[in-house]
Scaffold this motif. Structure first.
Motif, short mmCIF file in Angstrom:
data_model
loop_
_atom_site.label_atom_id
_atom_site.label_comp_id
_atom_site.label_asym_id
_atom_site.label_seq_id
_atom_site.Cartn_x
_atom_site.Cartn_y
_atom_site.Cartn_z
N THR A 324 0.68 -0.88 0.06
CA THR A 324 -0.07 -0.40 -0.20
C THR A 324 1.05 1.48 -0.29
O THR A 324 0.57 2.18 -0.94
N ALA A 325 1.69 1.22 0.65
CA ALA A 325 2.59 2.18 0.91
C ALA A 325 3.99 2.71 -0.42
O ALA A 325 3.29 3.71 -1.61
N VAL A 326 4.15 1.26 -0.92
CA VAL A 326 4.72 1.31 -2.67
C VAL A 326 3.77 2.19 -3.53
O VAL A 326 3.72 2.69 -4.26
N SER A 327 2.41 1.98 -2.98
CA SER A 327 1.35 2.34 -4.53
C SER A 327 0.93 3.27 -4.65
O SER A 327 0.92 4.64 -5.10
N PHE A 373 9.19 12.56 1.51
CA PHE A 373 10.37 11.71 2.09
C PHE A 373 10.64 11.84 3.84
O PHE A 373 10.81 10.17 3.93
N ALA A 374 10.13 12.07 4.32
CA ALA A 374 10.78 12.51 5.87
C ALA A 374 9.61 11.65 6.66
O ALA A 374 9.88 10.73 6.99
N THR A 375 8.65 11.41 6.94
CA THR A 375 7.51 10.85 6.87
C THR A 375 7.43 9.30 6.72
O THR A 375 7.65 8.39 7.31
N VAL A 376 7.65 9.21 5.32
CA VAL A 376 7.41 7.98 4.50
C VAL A 376 8.40 7.13 4.83
O VAL A 376 8.66 6.39 5.71
N GLY A 377 9.88 7.52 5.17
CA GLY A 377 11.48 7.45 5.48
C GLY A 377 11.03 6.56 6.56
O GLY A 377 11.72 5.67 7.08
N HIS A 378 11.11 7.70 7.20
CA HIS A 378 10.81 7.15 9.26
C HIS A 378 9.23 6.36 9.01
O HIS A 378 9.73 4.79 10.32
N TYR A 379 8.75 6.07 9.05
CA TYR A 379 7.74 4.83 9.30
C TYR A 379 8.02 3.89 7.98
O TYR A 379 7.52 3.23 8.60
N ARG A 388 13.00 0.72 -1.60
CA ARG A 388 13.46 1.39 -3.23
C ARG A 388 12.38 2.10 -3.93
O ARG A 388 12.69 2.65 -4.14
N ALA A 389 10.58 1.95 -3.14
CA ALA A 389 10.30 3.16 -4.16
C ALA A 389 10.34 4.37 -3.76
O ALA A 389 10.43 5.60 -4.45
N ALA A 390 11.28 4.67 -2.78
CA ALA A 390 11.10 5.89 -2.63
C ALA A 390 12.22 6.33 -3.29
O ALA A 390 12.74 7.51 -3.56
N ASP A 391 13.03 5.03 -3.42
CA ASP A 391 14.81 5.71 -4.06
C ASP A 391 13.81 5.87 -5.70
O ASP A 391 14.71 6.58 -6.26
N ARG A 392 13.33 5.05 -6.05
CA ARG A 392 12.71 5.46 -7.41
C ARG A 392 11.81 6.47 -7.35
O ARG A 392 12.58 7.45 -8.39
N LEU A 393 11.46 7.24 -6.37
CA LEU A 393 10.79 8.50 -6.56
C LEU A 393 11.09 9.10 -6.59
O LEU A 393 11.97 10.42 -7.36
#
Length: 425
Positions: A324-327, A373-379, A388-393
């Motif tokens: 869900t987070a990746v999506s 990035f701060a929120t998704v990276g923390h959780y 990996r999804a955050a890195d792609r973005l």
């Protein structure tokens, strides 16, 4: 008026009330057609047969009872879906269901058919009732037609409610809100109505218009403020941007008074700034719409926050759903990449002569990306799929970045070895 229209559009009562009134009017018109024009005679139309008073009453009673039952069942299903969505994906997503025009239309179809049947039913008479038998044949057959159509509406509702509760459908709706908010606040250059260039304004000579109540700034009537500023040759600074919470007495709008203004303009308030009259203050204050909750209509941070909230709840220990987070990150990409590539925040709305008239203070694209990035990276720390999804973005943003944004996306991307999930530096 715009705020009222938005609230009405997102309410569950407007369409049922509107179609209910239409159903009552149509029922009266068709009964009048049967009584005054046809005079009880059945027109030579296929599938339009004569009916007895007892038969007509039975048909209308059956339709009315069935429609009211189906309407109650549909409403119960909707409430159940709202409760499930609120607990699973976040309470702020409930608005997407209440504002869904399909859900409103389904409830309106059932309730309006019920009202139509009741209005027509009261006009059916026999000789025993009052000595004047009357059966509105056309109106009763129209009720049968509406009942047939409502069966199709019921099938559509079951399909729609099943598809709208899927996480991808919810994310798509949130993405639509985010794209609309970004289009409102960011541009790739100046046009005849907006500018993205910095606007230098003096520090003194401002009159503060203060909030009369508490609440979130849900929207701002930009056209109203621009028209007023052009008409009065003023500069308006909207201090309270959409999404900000203000309390009574906070400054929401500042007005720059022209040098050498008239005597009314030169009166002084407690801050020794040029004052404007009370009626003008009310007009400017009313242009800033306050409410009890944030909405994504103009609040770009909240629109992005909804996607982030879906991602964070998917990473909760009770859900443990990194997909869900990746999506959610993937859904944010089509909006954030064009924003990052060639857009900047609008700084002012212009008058017909190109002069800045209304100052705007939108968050910068850098702040939006850093917050994401701060929120998704923390959780999402420790979740390989999410990282990996955050890195792609981040890579897509860096690949599309203009010169002045080179390296920023990579700098705001938290590293897995950062325990706090905060951007480095």
């Amino acid at each position: 008026m715009h705020a009222l229209l938005v609230r009405v559009r997102e309410s569950f009562w407007f369409l049922p009330a509107l179609l209910g009134v239409v159903a009552i009017v149509v029922a009266q018109l068709l009964v009048t057609l049967d009584r005054e024009v046809l005079d009880g005679q059945v027109p030579a139309v296929p599938f339009l047969d004569a009916l007895s008073a007892g038969g007509g009453r039975s048909i209308l009673t059956t339709i009315g009872t069935a429609m009211l039952t189906v309407a109650g069942t549909s409403f119960s299903i909707t409430i159940s879906v709202l409760a499930t969505t609120s607990s699973t994906y976040g309470p702020r997503l409930v608005r997407n269901f209440t504002a869904d025009r399909a859900n409103q239309l389904v409830l309106a179809a059932f309730t309006s058919t019920f009202l139509y049947a009741m209005v027509v039913l009261r006009t059916v008479h026999t000789d025993v009732d009052d000595g004047d038998a009357f059966v509105p044949v056309v109106a009763i057959h129209v009720a049968v037609l509406l009942a047939v159509l409502d069966v199709g509406v019921l099938v559509f509702f079951i399909h729609h409610i099943a598809s709208s509760t899927q996480i991808t459908s919810l994310q798509r709706q949130v993405q639509t809100d985010l794209r609309a908010a970004v289009d409102e606040a960011y541009r790739d250059g100046d046009d005849e109505r907006r500018t993205i260039q910095p606007v230098t304004v003096p520090e003194d000579g401002w009159y503060a218009v203060r909030a009369a109540s508490d609440g979130y700034v849900q929207s701002v009537e930009w056209r109203t403020l621009t028209a007023w500023a052009v008409r009065n040759d003023r500069l308006v600074d909207v201090v309270a941007t959409p999404g900000r919470y203000v309390i009574q007495g906070d400054v929401v709008v500042r007005v720059r008074v022209r040098a050498g203004g008239d005597q009314a303009d030169r009166s002084r308030d407690d801050d020794s700034t040029p004052a404007i009259d009370a009626a003008t203050s009310r007009t400017l204050r009313a242009a800033v719409v306050l409410g009890t909750a944030r909405t994504p209509v103009q609040d770009v941070e909240f629109a992005l926050q909804q996607l982030v909230e879906i991602a964070v709840r998917g990473l909760a220990s009770g859900s443990n759903d990194p997909y869900t987070a990746v999506s959610a990150l993937d859904m944010a990409t089509p909006v954030l990449v064009p924003l990052w590539r060639d857009r900047s925040a609008v700084t002012a709305l212009l008058g017909p002569d190109g002069t800045p008239r209304v100052l705007q203070h939108w968050p910068s694209p850098e702040d939006l990306v850093a917050g994401l990035f701060a929120t998704v990276g923390h959780y999402g720390a420790g979740q390989p799929l999410v990282e990996r999804a955050a890195d792609r973005l981040a890579e897509r943003l860096e690949h599309q970045a203009p010169e002045h944004r080179r390296g920023i996306a990579a700098g705001t991307r938290p590293r897995p070895d950062d325990p706090d999930g905060e951007p480095p530096g």
